[in-house]
Design a protein around this motif. Sequence first.
Motif, PDB file in Angstrom:
ATOM      1  N   ASN A  12       0.810  -1.215   0.000  1.00  0.00           N
ATOM      2  CA  ASN A  12       0.000   0.000   0.000  1.00  0.00           C
ATOM      3  C   ASN A  12       0.843   1.265   0.000  1.00  0.00           C
ATOM      4  O   ASN A  12       0.502   2.254  -0.655  1.00  0.00           O
ATOM      5  N   SER A  13       1.952   1.261   0.738  1.00  0.00           N
ATOM      6  CA  SER A  13       2.780   2.464   0.857  1.00  0.00           C
ATOM      7  C   SER A  13       3.337   2.897  -0.497  1.00  0.00           C
ATOM      8  O   SER A  13       3.231   4.073  -0.884  1.00  0.00           O
ATOM      9  N   ASP A 223       3.459   7.976   3.899  1.00  0.00           N
ATOM     10  CA  ASP A 223       2.752   7.153   4.880  1.00  0.00           C
ATOM     11  C   ASP A 223       2.059   8.015   5.934  1.00  0.00           C
ATOM     12  O   ASP A 223       0.946   7.700   6.389  1.00  0.00           O
ATOM     13  N   ALA A 224       2.708   9.092   6.345  1.00  0.00           N
ATOM     14  CA  ALA A 224       2.077  10.009   7.302  1.00  0.00           C
ATOM     15  C   ALA A 224       0.824  10.630   6.693  1.00  0.00           C
ATOM     16  O   ALA A 224      -0.187  10.841   7.384  1.00  0.00           O
ATOM     17  N   TRP A 225       0.876  10.914   5.387  1.00  0.00           N
ATOM     18  CA  TRP A 225      -0.304  11.452   4.702  1.00  0.00           C
ATOM     19  C   TRP A 225      -1.433  10.422   4.665  1.00  0.00           C
ATOM     20  O   TRP A 225      -2.603  10.771   4.865  1.00  0.00           O
ATOM     21  N   ILE A 226      -1.112   9.159   4.415  1.00  0.00           N
ATOM     22  CA  ILE A 226      -2.139   8.115   4.400  1.00  0.00           C
ATOM     23  C   ILE A 226      -2.868   8.057   5.743  1.00  0.00           C
ATOM     24  O   ILE A 226      -4.096   7.925   5.807  1.00  0.00           O
ATOM     25  N   GLU A 227      -2.111   8.150   6.827  1.00  0.00           N
ATOM     26  CA  GLU A 227      -2.709   8.047   8.156  1.00  0.00           C
ATOM     27  C   GLU A 227      -3.703   9.173   8.420  1.00  0.00           C
ATOM     28  O   GLU A 227      -4.676   8.977   9.155  1.00  0.00           O
ATOM     29  N   HIS A 229      -5.214  10.926   5.847  1.00  0.00           N
ATOM     30  CA  HIS A 229      -6.136  11.021   4.710  1.00  0.00           C
ATOM     31  C   HIS A 229      -6.466   9.627   4.162  1.00  0.00           C
ATOM     32  O   HIS A 229      -6.262   9.347   2.972  1.00  0.00           O
ATOM     33  N   PRO A 230      -6.962   8.725   4.994  1.00  0.00           N
ATOM     34  CA  PRO A 230      -7.170   7.347   4.533  1.00  0.00           C
ATOM     35  C   PRO A 230      -8.198   7.214   3.417  1.00  0.00           C
ATOM     36  O   PRO A 230      -8.051   6.352   2.543  1.00  0.00           O
ATOM     37  N   ARG A 231      -9.222   8.056   3.424  1.00  0.00           N
ATOM     38  CA  ARG A 231     -10.228   7.927   2.368  1.00  0.00           C
ATOM     39  C   ARG A 231      -9.682   8.403   1.024  1.00  0.00           C
ATOM     40  O   ARG A 231      -9.943   7.777  -0.016  1.00  0.00           O
ATOM     41  N   GLU A 232      -8.942   9.500   1.058  1.00  0.00           N
ATOM     42  CA  GLU A 232      -8.325   9.970  -0.189  1.00  0.00           C
ATOM     43  C   GLU A 232      -7.328   8.943  -0.713  1.00  0.00           C
ATOM     44  O   GLU A 232      -7.250   8.704  -1.927  1.00  0.00           O
ATOM     45  N   ALA A 233      -6.564   8.319   0.182  1.00  0.00           N
ATOM     46  CA  ALA A 233      -5.631   7.275  -0.245  1.00  0.00           C
ATOM     47  C   ALA A 233      -6.378   6.075  -0.802  1.00  0.00           C
ATOM     48  O   ALA A 233      -5.968   5.475  -1.810  1.00  0.00           O
ATOM     49  N   ALA A 234      -7.484   5.709  -0.171  1.00  0.00           N
ATOM     50  CA  ALA A 234      -8.279   4.566  -0.644  1.00  0.00           C
ATOM     51  C   ALA A 234      -8.778   4.781  -2.063  1.00  0.00           C
ATOM     52  O   ALA A 234      -8.919   3.827  -2.840  1.00  0.00           O
ATOM     53  N   GLN A 235      -9.032   6.038  -2.420  1.00  0.00           N
ATOM     54  CA  GLN A 235      -9.551   6.319  -3.756  1.00  0.00           C
ATOM     55  C   GLN A 235      -8.560   5.904  -4.840  1.00  0.00           C
ATOM     56  O   GLN A 235      -8.972   5.489  -5.935  1.00  0.00           O
ATOM     57  N   PHE A 236      -7.254   5.985  -4.558  1.00  0.00           N
ATOM     58  CA  PHE A 236      -6.262   5.543  -5.549  1.00  0.00           C
ATOM     59  C   PHE A 236      -6.460   4.070  -5.904  1.00  0.00           C
ATOM     60  O   PHE A 236      -6.333   3.670  -7.069  1.00  0.00           O
ATOM     61  N   ARG A 258      -7.116   1.960   7.275  1.00  0.00           N
ATOM     62  CA  ARG A 258      -7.155   2.399   8.670  1.00  0.00           C
ATOM     63  C   ARG A 258      -6.640   1.315   9.617  1.00  0.00           C
ATOM     64  O   ARG A 258      -6.164   1.615  10.711  1.00  0.00           O
ATOM     65  N   GLY A 259      -6.735   0.057   9.180  1.00  0.00           N
ATOM     66  CA  GLY A 259      -6.314  -1.044  10.034  1.00  0.00           C
ATOM     67  C   GLY A 259      -4.868  -1.457   9.860  1.00  0.00           C
ATOM     68  O   GLY A 259      -4.439  -2.456  10.450  1.00  0.00           O
ATOM     69  N   ARG A 260      -4.116  -0.717   9.058  1.00  0.00           N
ATOM     70  CA  ARG A 260      -2.732  -1.103   8.785  1.00  0.00           C
ATOM     71  C   ARG A 260      -1.748  -0.073   9.323  1.00  0.00           C
ATOM     72  O   ARG A 260      -2.031   1.124   9.319  1.00  0.00           O
ATOM     73  N   PRO A 261      -0.582  -0.536   9.768  1.00  0.00           N
ATOM     74  CA  PRO A 261       0.428   0.403  10.265  1.00  0.00           C
ATOM     75  C   PRO A 261       1.197   1.023   9.100  1.00  0.00           C
ATOM     76  O   PRO A 261       1.470   0.363   8.098  1.00  0.00           O
TER      77      PRO A 261
END
Length: 313
Positions: A12-13, A223-227, A229-236, A258-261
């Motif tokens: 994912n990263s 990765d800090a951005w994903i944490e 902005h998880p919904r925006e990241a999910a859109q990718f 959201r469930g991943r480190p």
Amino acid sequence: MTVRVGYFPHNNSLFVLRHTGILERRLPDVEWVDLRELPSKPPVDPTNALPTLHSDWLFEDGGYDVIGTGFTPPITGLAHDRDLVYIGISGPRVENGRLVVKAESGIESVEDLRGKRVGIAHGSWQTTLLLFALDRAGLTWSDIVPVDTDVRAGGAELVSGTIDAWVGAYPGLADVEADHELRTLVETDGLFSHPSLWFTRRDFAESNSAQLRAVVEALQESDAWIETHPREAAQFFVDDVERRGGTASLDAWEAALRGRPFGINPVTEQFLDEQQRAADLLLANGLLPRSIRIRDAVVSEIGEFVAADRAAV
């Protein structure tokens, strides 16, 4: 110089980093290599071999210089004489997946898998999870019938009865859970830490330390951005599936992220011990060509700057 970064949705990263432009702000010449578009290798027999696809392309023209995968690929590469070195690891991903069967299957425990068909994405972390689970139950690889399945399509094979058990991962596992009652045979938690990990060639690490550090810094920022902005990241991920003619749930992908480190940490003694145990079990079960010493793939200088960059986030 051009730095080639291999990516695919299962890490994912790197997949998100591919779409944010963060790395390009640090490195002027980046080539993104979609692992799904590399020439395919011959299929492997999961009863007696582990595929070496990820490490093959790390050492071949047209491949990549840096890659992120799950737990098993670097072990396979090392056993096939690939001179790779670890960059870093994520935190434990114990909520990401588990070994399941249909509730009505009559299979109550790992011991009941003797002679059964078990679906895994062979060569991924799923191979290690299954092998650790079998070993804990006193079984070996030859006691089951391993079936190489796609990470997502394995759920449909479990539902149809093509396989009897499946090492599923989110968000694909959520699709099956929505419509079918499952029984968990083994949780990842308590079995092994199951991190994401990143590795490179030793020659690349030695000759391009500034570029490697730039990749690590970009991953930390992304990765800090994903944490946050998880919904925006999910859109990718949803957009990628839809471009390929499929459908995907934005809610399911957001929940999975959201469930991943996230964030890259230096390799730890616990991780190296787990890798060594997996390598030894893979060898004992006929899945590796030779024994290896995992700690030969550790470069202390890499760990030092990964730790420094992590502290700076």
